[in-house]
Design a protein around this motif. Structure first.
Motif, PDB file in Angstrom:
ATOM      1  N   GLY A 167       0.575  -1.063  -0.013  1.00  0.00           N
ATOM      2  CA  GLY A 167       0.119   0.023   0.050  1.00  0.00           C
ATOM      3  C   GLY A 167       0.747   1.311   0.035  1.00  0.00           C
ATOM      4  O   GLY A 167       0.322   2.442   0.293  1.00  0.00           O
ATOM      5  N   THR A 168       2.185   1.102  -0.188  1.00  0.00           N
ATOM      6  CA  THR A 168       3.003   2.159  -0.397  1.00  0.00           C
ATOM      7  C   THR A 168       2.428   3.210  -1.610  1.00  0.00           C
ATOM      8  O   THR A 168       2.339   2.677  -2.443  1.00  0.00           O
ATOM      9  CB  THR A 168       4.333   1.928  -0.647  1.00  0.00           C
ATOM     10  OG1 THR A 168       5.078   1.154   0.473  1.00  0.00           O
ATOM     11  CG2 THR A 168       5.259   3.056  -0.553  1.00  0.00           C
ATOM     12  N   GLU A 169       2.210   4.480  -1.292  1.00  0.00           N
ATOM     13  CA  GLU A 169       1.719   5.341  -2.369  1.00  0.00           C
ATOM     14  C   GLU A 169       2.556   6.186  -2.826  1.00  0.00           C
ATOM     15  O   GLU A 169       2.637   6.850  -4.054  1.00  0.00           O
ATOM     16  CB  GLU A 169       0.585   5.953  -1.655  1.00  0.00           C
ATOM     17  CG  GLU A 169      -0.583   5.292  -1.221  1.00  0.00           C
ATOM     18  CD  GLU A 169      -1.589   6.229  -0.564  1.00  0.00           C
ATOM     19  OE1 GLU A 169      -2.509   6.796  -1.171  1.00  0.00           O
ATOM     20  OE2 GLU A 169      -1.313   6.139   0.780  1.00  0.00           O
ATOM     21  N   LEU A 170       3.598   6.508  -1.900  1.00  0.00           N
ATOM     22  CA  LEU A 170       4.643   7.579  -2.492  1.00  0.00           C
ATOM     23  C   LEU A 170       5.998   7.223  -1.813  1.00  0.00           C
ATOM     24  O   LEU A 170       6.229   6.649  -0.756  1.00  0.00           O
ATOM     25  CB  LEU A 170       4.599   8.823  -1.543  1.00  0.00           C
ATOM     26  CG  LEU A 170       5.504   9.923  -1.893  1.00  0.00           C
ATOM     27  CD1 LEU A 170       5.852  10.394  -3.357  1.00  0.00           C
ATOM     28  CD2 LEU A 170       4.960  11.272  -0.954  1.00  0.00           C
ATOM     29  N   VAL A 171       7.250   7.263  -2.614  1.00  0.00           N
ATOM     30  CA  VAL A 171       8.345   6.914  -2.353  1.00  0.00           C
ATOM     31  C   VAL A 171       9.183   8.152  -2.493  1.00  0.00           C
ATOM     32  O   VAL A 171       9.113   8.775  -3.483  1.00  0.00           O
ATOM     33  CB  VAL A 171       9.262   5.805  -3.206  1.00  0.00           C
ATOM     34  CG1 VAL A 171      10.797   5.934  -2.903  1.00  0.00           C
ATOM     35  CG2 VAL A 171       8.592   4.266  -2.930  1.00  0.00           C
ATOM     36  N   THR A 172       9.685   9.011  -1.383  1.00  0.00           N
ATOM     37  CA  THR A 172      10.573   9.958  -1.461  1.00  0.00           C
ATOM     38  C   THR A 172      12.012   9.138  -1.425  1.00  0.00           C
ATOM     39  O   THR A 172      12.492   8.612  -0.461  1.00  0.00           O
ATOM     40  CB  THR A 172      10.364  10.915  -0.400  1.00  0.00           C
ATOM     41  OG1 THR A 172      10.499  10.532   0.862  1.00  0.00           O
ATOM     42  CG2 THR A 172       9.159  11.679  -0.695  1.00  0.00           C
ATOM     43  N   ALA A 173      12.680   9.724  -2.353  1.00  0.00           N
ATOM     44  CA  ALA A 173      14.211   8.814  -2.622  1.00  0.00           C
ATOM     45  C   ALA A 173      15.358   9.967  -2.695  1.00  0.00           C
ATOM     46  O   ALA A 173      15.301  10.808  -3.567  1.00  0.00           O
ATOM     47  CB  ALA A 173      14.038   8.075  -3.534  1.00  0.00           C
ATOM     48  N   VAL A 174      16.478   9.652  -2.240  1.00  0.00           N
ATOM     49  CA  VAL A 174      17.933  10.182  -2.453  1.00  0.00           C
ATOM     50  C   VAL A 174      18.620   9.065  -3.073  1.00  0.00           C
ATOM     51  O   VAL A 174      18.860   7.998  -2.502  1.00  0.00           O
ATOM     52  CB  VAL A 174      18.417  10.686  -1.402  1.00  0.00           C
ATOM     53  CG1 VAL A 174      19.925  11.392  -1.579  1.00  0.00           C
ATOM     54  CG2 VAL A 174      17.706  11.945  -0.683  1.00  0.00           C
ATOM     55  N   PRO A 175      18.835   9.095  -4.475  1.00  0.00           N
ATOM     56  CA  PRO A 175      19.493   7.851  -5.240  1.00  0.00           C
ATOM     57  C   PRO A 175      20.735   7.565  -4.571  1.00  0.00           C
ATOM     58  O   PRO A 175      21.517   8.424  -4.289  1.00  0.00           O
ATOM     59  CB  PRO A 175      19.622   8.285  -6.548  1.00  0.00           C
ATOM     60  CG  PRO A 175      18.466   9.395  -6.803  1.00  0.00           C
ATOM     61  CD  PRO A 175      18.440   9.934  -5.649  1.00  0.00           C
ATOM     62  N   ASP A 176      21.096   6.204  -4.581  1.00  0.00           N
ATOM     63  CA  ASP A 176      22.494   5.633  -4.325  1.00  0.00           C
ATOM     64  C   ASP A 176      22.675   4.543  -4.952  1.00  0.00           C
ATOM     65  O   ASP A 176      22.023   4.014  -5.705  1.00  0.00           O
ATOM     66  CB  ASP A 176      22.423   5.362  -2.948  1.00  0.00           C
ATOM     67  CG  ASP A 176      21.315   4.161  -2.351  1.00  0.00           C
ATOM     68  OD1 ASP A 176      22.173   3.064  -2.366  1.00  0.00           O
ATOM     69  OD2 ASP A 176      20.194   4.278  -2.371  1.00  0.00           O
ATOM     70  N   SER A 177      23.929   4.138  -5.181  1.00  0.00           N
ATOM     71  CA  SER A 177      24.356   3.040  -6.103  1.00  0.00           C
ATOM     72  C   SER A 177      23.867   1.758  -5.457  1.00  0.00           C
ATOM     73  O   SER A 177      23.707   0.916  -6.379  1.00  0.00           O
ATOM     74  CB  SER A 177      25.878   3.156  -6.125  1.00  0.00           C
ATOM     75  OG  SER A 177      26.743   3.095  -4.830  1.00  0.00           O
ATOM     76  N   LEU A 178      23.696   1.820  -4.431  1.00  0.00           N
ATOM     77  CA  LEU A 178      23.446   0.314  -3.618  1.00  0.00           C
ATOM     78  C   LEU A 178      22.041  -0.135  -4.190  1.00  0.00           C
ATOM     79  O   LEU A 178      21.551  -1.505  -4.540  1.00  0.00           O
ATOM     80  CB  LEU A 178      23.591   0.345  -2.084  1.00  0.00           C
ATOM     81  CG  LEU A 178      24.899   0.319  -1.656  1.00  0.00           C
ATOM     82  CD1 LEU A 178      24.931   0.334  -0.225  1.00  0.00           C
ATOM     83  CD2 LEU A 178      25.785  -0.957  -2.456  1.00  0.00           C
ATOM     84  N   LEU A 179      21.326   0.837  -3.838  1.00  0.00           N
ATOM     85  CA  LEU A 179      19.526   0.494  -4.225  1.00  0.00           C
ATOM     86  C   LEU A 179      19.172   1.030  -5.553  1.00  0.00           C
ATOM     87  O   LEU A 179      18.043   1.035  -6.178  1.00  0.00           O
ATOM     88  CB  LEU A 179      18.754   1.078  -3.033  1.00  0.00           C
ATOM     89  CG  LEU A 179      19.000   0.705  -1.970  1.00  0.00           C
ATOM     90  CD1 LEU A 179      17.884   1.385  -0.823  1.00  0.00           C
ATOM     91  CD2 LEU A 179      18.809  -0.919  -1.798  1.00  0.00           C
ATOM     92  N   ALA A 180      20.130   1.349  -6.354  1.00  0.00           N
ATOM     93  CA  ALA A 180      20.057   2.003  -7.865  1.00  0.00           C
ATOM     94  C   ALA A 180      18.996   1.133  -8.618  1.00  0.00           C
ATOM     95  O   ALA A 180      17.989   1.853  -9.261  1.00  0.00           O
ATOM     96  CB  ALA A 180      21.227   1.938  -8.774  1.00  0.00           C
ATOM     97  N   PRO A 181      18.974  -0.271  -8.683  1.00  0.00           N
ATOM     98  CA  PRO A 181      17.976  -0.826  -9.324  1.00  0.00           C
ATOM     99  C   PRO A 181      16.614  -0.493  -9.150  1.00  0.00           C
ATOM    100  O   PRO A 181      15.633  -0.593  -9.947  1.00  0.00           O
ATOM    101  CB  PRO A 181      18.371  -2.422  -9.282  1.00  0.00           C
ATOM    102  CG  PRO A 181      19.869  -2.183  -8.870  1.00  0.00           C
ATOM    103  CD  PRO A 181      20.063  -1.053  -8.149  1.00  0.00           C
ATOM    104  N   LEU A 182      16.321  -0.422  -7.620  1.00  0.00           N
ATOM    105  CA  LEU A 182      15.004  -0.370  -7.008  1.00  0.00           C
ATOM    106  C   LEU A 182      14.661   1.208  -7.400  1.00  0.00           C
ATOM    107  O   LEU A 182      13.536   1.543  -7.890  1.00  0.00           O
ATOM    108  CB  LEU A 182      14.816  -0.475  -5.728  1.00  0.00           C
ATOM    109  CG  LEU A 182      13.473  -0.384  -4.797  1.00  0.00           C
ATOM    110  CD1 LEU A 182      12.471  -1.031  -5.787  1.00  0.00           C
ATOM    111  CD2 LEU A 182      13.551  -0.546  -3.585  1.00  0.00           C
TER     112      LEU A 182
END
Length: 168
Positions: free
Chosen positions: A14-29
């Motif tokens: 039920g996640t409606e919003l992802v606020t994100a600061v990109p990083d190399s480890l989670l880059a695929p997501l």
């Protein structure tokens, strides 16, 4: 494959919003989330901003998730402390674990050393995410804890989870 399954866990939780600061480890997501519309993906340039937007979305009744590297805890500490400890505005964090055992970058080691003290200081219960298959249950439990209104919750993405995201 791993990023698709992790993203599906966000959708199913039920996640409606992802606020994100990109990083190399989670880059695929990050890339997968940015390319799909089931969950709004909002990339920001600063961890404190990501936390602030997620807290505001929660006030507006939206289920949000902050996606960032554990190094971002230091940058977001003032905002997390003010919102969580002073105003009881809590968020769920999915933190890439920079500095875990086997870290190949000298600059990554302090991120591990400071992550745990910061999470304790913020009274944030923490769960380790070792596999993409664990993410749906951990998100369900994190949001249940968040919904009690008692704590900011941190999910720490360990190296095996990161490897799955990358298809390894």
């Amino acid at each position: 494959m791993g990023a698709r399954r992790a993203y599906q866990a966000l959708v199913d939780s039920g996640t409606e919003l992802v606020t994100a600061v990109p990083d190399s480890l989670l880059a695929p997501l990050h890339r997968y989330a940015a390319a799909h519309d089931d969950v709004e993906y909002l990339q920001v340039c600063d961890e404190a901003t990501a936390v602030g937007i997620a807290a505001g979305a929660r006030l507006a009744g939206r289920r949000s998730l902050v996606l960032m590297e554990n190094s971002g805890l230091r940058r977001a500490c003032e905002t997390l402390a003010r919102f969580a400890l002073s105003h009881r505005l809590h968020t769920v964090l999915l933190l890439a674990r920079r500095g875990a055992f086997g870290e190949a970058n000298w600059w990554g080691l302090p991120h591990e050393e400071t992550m745990h003290p910061h999470l304790r200081m913020l009274s944030a219960p923490t769960a380790e995410v070792d596999s993409v298959r664990d993410l749906p249950d951990l998100l369900r439990r994190a949001y249940a804890m968040l919904d009690t209104g008692q704590r900011t919750v941190a999910l720490v993405a360990n190296p095996p989870f990161v490897a799955e995201l990358r298809g390894r």
